[in-house]
Design a protein around this motif. Structure first.
Motif, short mmCIF file in Angstrom:
data_model
loop_
_atom_site.label_atom_id
_atom_site.label_comp_id
_atom_site.label_asym_id
_atom_site.label_seq_id
_atom_site.Cartn_x
_atom_site.Cartn_y
_atom_site.Cartn_z
N ASP A 1 0.82 -1.21 0.00
CA ASP A 1 0.00 0.00 0.00
C ASP A 1 0.86 1.26 0.00
O ASP A 1 0.55 2.23 -0.71
CB ASP A 1 -0.99 0.00 1.17
CG ASP A 1 -0.35 -0.20 2.53
OD1 ASP A 1 0.88 -0.40 2.61
OD2 ASP A 1 -1.08 -0.14 3.55
N LEU A 2 1.96 1.26 0.75
CA LEU A 2 2.82 2.43 0.78
C LEU A 2 3.56 2.60 -0.55
O LEU A 2 3.67 3.71 -1.06
CB LEU A 2 3.82 2.34 1.93
CG LEU A 2 4.70 3.57 2.12
CD1 LEU A 2 3.85 4.80 2.45
CD2 LEU A 2 5.75 3.35 3.20
N PHE A 3 4.04 1.51 -1.10
CA PHE A 3 4.71 1.59 -2.39
C PHE A 3 3.77 2.15 -3.45
O PHE A 3 4.14 3.02 -4.25
CB PHE A 3 5.22 0.21 -2.81
CG PHE A 3 5.95 0.20 -4.13
CD1 PHE A 3 7.31 0.45 -4.19
CD2 PHE A 3 5.27 -0.06 -5.31
CE1 PHE A 3 7.99 0.44 -5.40
CE2 PHE A 3 5.93 -0.07 -6.53
CZ PHE A 3 7.30 0.18 -6.58
N SER A 4 2.54 1.65 -3.46
CA SER A 4 1.56 2.11 -4.44
C SER A 4 1.30 3.60 -4.31
O SER A 4 1.14 4.30 -5.33
CB SER A 4 0.25 1.34 -4.24
OG SER A 4 -0.75 1.80 -5.12
N ALA A 5 1.31 4.12 -3.08
CA ALA A 5 1.03 5.54 -2.86
C ALA A 5 2.22 6.43 -3.19
O ALA A 5 2.03 7.57 -3.62
CB ALA A 5 0.61 5.76 -1.41
N GLN A 6 3.45 5.92 -3.00
CA GLN A 6 4.63 6.77 -3.09
C GLN A 6 5.40 6.65 -4.40
O GLN A 6 6.09 7.59 -4.80
CB GLN A 6 5.59 6.44 -1.94
CG GLN A 6 5.01 6.64 -0.54
CD GLN A 6 4.64 8.07 -0.26
OE1 GLN A 6 3.47 8.42 -0.15
NE2 GLN A 6 5.64 8.94 -0.18
N GLN A 7 5.32 5.52 -5.08
CA GLN A 7 6.19 5.29 -6.22
C GLN A 7 5.73 6.08 -7.45
O GLN A 7 4.54 6.32 -7.64
CB GLN A 7 6.27 3.79 -6.54
CG GLN A 7 4.98 3.18 -7.08
CD GLN A 7 4.86 3.31 -8.59
OE1 GLN A 7 5.84 3.45 -9.31
NE2 GLN A 7 3.63 3.26 -9.07
N GLU A 8 6.71 6.47 -8.25
CA GLU A 8 6.43 7.17 -9.51
C GLU A 8 7.18 6.51 -10.67
O GLU A 8 7.41 7.15 -11.70
CB GLU A 8 6.84 8.65 -9.39
CG GLU A 8 6.02 9.41 -8.35
CD GLU A 8 6.43 10.86 -8.22
OE1 GLU A 8 7.45 11.24 -8.85
OE2 GLU A 8 5.75 11.62 -7.52
N CYS A 9 7.54 5.26 -10.49
CA CYS A 9 8.28 4.54 -11.52
C CYS A 9 7.35 4.22 -12.69
O CYS A 9 6.14 4.07 -12.53
CB CYS A 9 8.87 3.24 -10.97
SG CYS A 9 10.10 3.47 -9.68
#
Length: 318
Positions: free
Chosen positions: A62-70
């Protein structure tokens, strides 16, 4: 299998912290009375389609989904572990992977390789000689530099790059001290302190520090995947809990205890970054050392204290 000293420490913990018994009952349930060493429902990462596997240690989906911009496509996968050692056991144990080079900021494979018995073409233990003494970890930029160099050295190998972040230590919040129990004392780490209400650090402060660690590593990962050839996948070995309830005993959990297969711990990101050109992957005999990357890389038997010290710095316990 636990050693007598570990059982004794566990008994003392249970007396002092009754929630420990609930945690252990959940572990017995999830591991089927210890008949399995990892989450057998998880994905076998070595059978998936990638040239570069980027592992972010302890990164929640959930945190990766919210923070990543790759760039690329984000999917979900179920991990084989709620702890790094379980992940390593579930994916690498007893395997010969001479088409793969493993570049790692984590000492766990080195610590447990007699048990895991994994054979790669080469293993680059970045934590041995590019350890940052100020932050007590391997920094993201260091791992990206190694990833690029190793990819150039091994153009015909699959590449695993295991970053330490967002796992503790918290680079931007060094005042938050996880602590450890590796030394055999009864000290409680920050996750145990949160579970027992024994700390003045708030859960929101811990979450912010954890998020900041992810924000620190993501640009370094983005740089790596855009500069190495082939199809890349960004994933995690496991997640991290922040007070969510475990099962079947509904106790609030913190950190990433082994044998705890909740959604927060075993649901991990699987970000696919496609490439127009794939690498020609070939198996070859394993390399005997990695000295061209880390001079004097192999620790002497009497240097086991270095491994333990660095595991302690990362907040691990046995």
């Amino acid at each position: 299998m636990y050693t007598p000293s570990q059982l004794w420490r566990g008994f003392r913990r249970g007396v002092q912290q009754p929630s420990f018994f609930g945690q252990e009952l959940n572990r017995l349930y999830n591991r089927r009375l210890y008949r399995r060493e990892y989450n057998t429902d998880g994905v076998d990462v070595m059978t998936e389609d990638w040239d570069n596997l980027i592992i972010l240690d302890a990164c929640r989906y959930d945190l990766f989904s919210a923070q990543q911009e790759c760039s690329g496509t984000l999917e979900r996968r179920e991990s084989r572990g709620s702890h790094t050692v379980e992940f390593l056991m579930g994916n690498f144990s007893g395997r010969t992977m001479t088409d793969t080079v493993y570049v790692t900021a984590s000492p766990q494979l080195h610590r447990w390789n007699d048990r895991i018995d994994a054979t790669f073409h080469d293993v680059i233990n970045v934590w041995k000689h590019d350890w940052d003494d100020t932050h007590r970890t391997v920094l993201p930029r260091t791992m990206t530099d190694y990833g690029r160099r190793v990819a150039a050295q091994y153009p015909n190998k699959r590449l695993i790059v295991h970053y330490m972040q967002p796992h503790y230590p918290f680079i931007e919040s060094p005042e938050i001290n996880v602590g450890n129990r590796l030394d055999g004392t009864d000290k409680t780490d920050i996750w145990g302190q949160l579970r027992n209400g024994d700390t003045n650090v708030s859960p929101s402060e811990i979450w912010e520090a954890y998020r900041d660690n992810l924000d620190r590593v993501l640009p370094a990962v983005q740089e790596l995947v855009t500069t190495v050839s082939g199809r890349s996948v960004i994933t995690s070995d496991h997640g991290n809990m922040f007070g969510e309830r475990s099962r079947p005993i509904p106790i609030a959990e913190w950190g990433h205890p082994p044998g705890t297969y909740t959604e927060e711990l075993v649901t991990v990101p699987w970000q696919i970054v496609s490439a127009s050109e794939r690498r020609d992957i070939r198996s070859e005999q394993p390399r005997s050392s990695s000295n061209r990357f880390t001079p004097n890389a192999d620790l002497r038997p009497d240097d086991n204290a270095v491994t333990i010290d660095r595991l302690q710095a990362l907040g691990y316990q046995e």
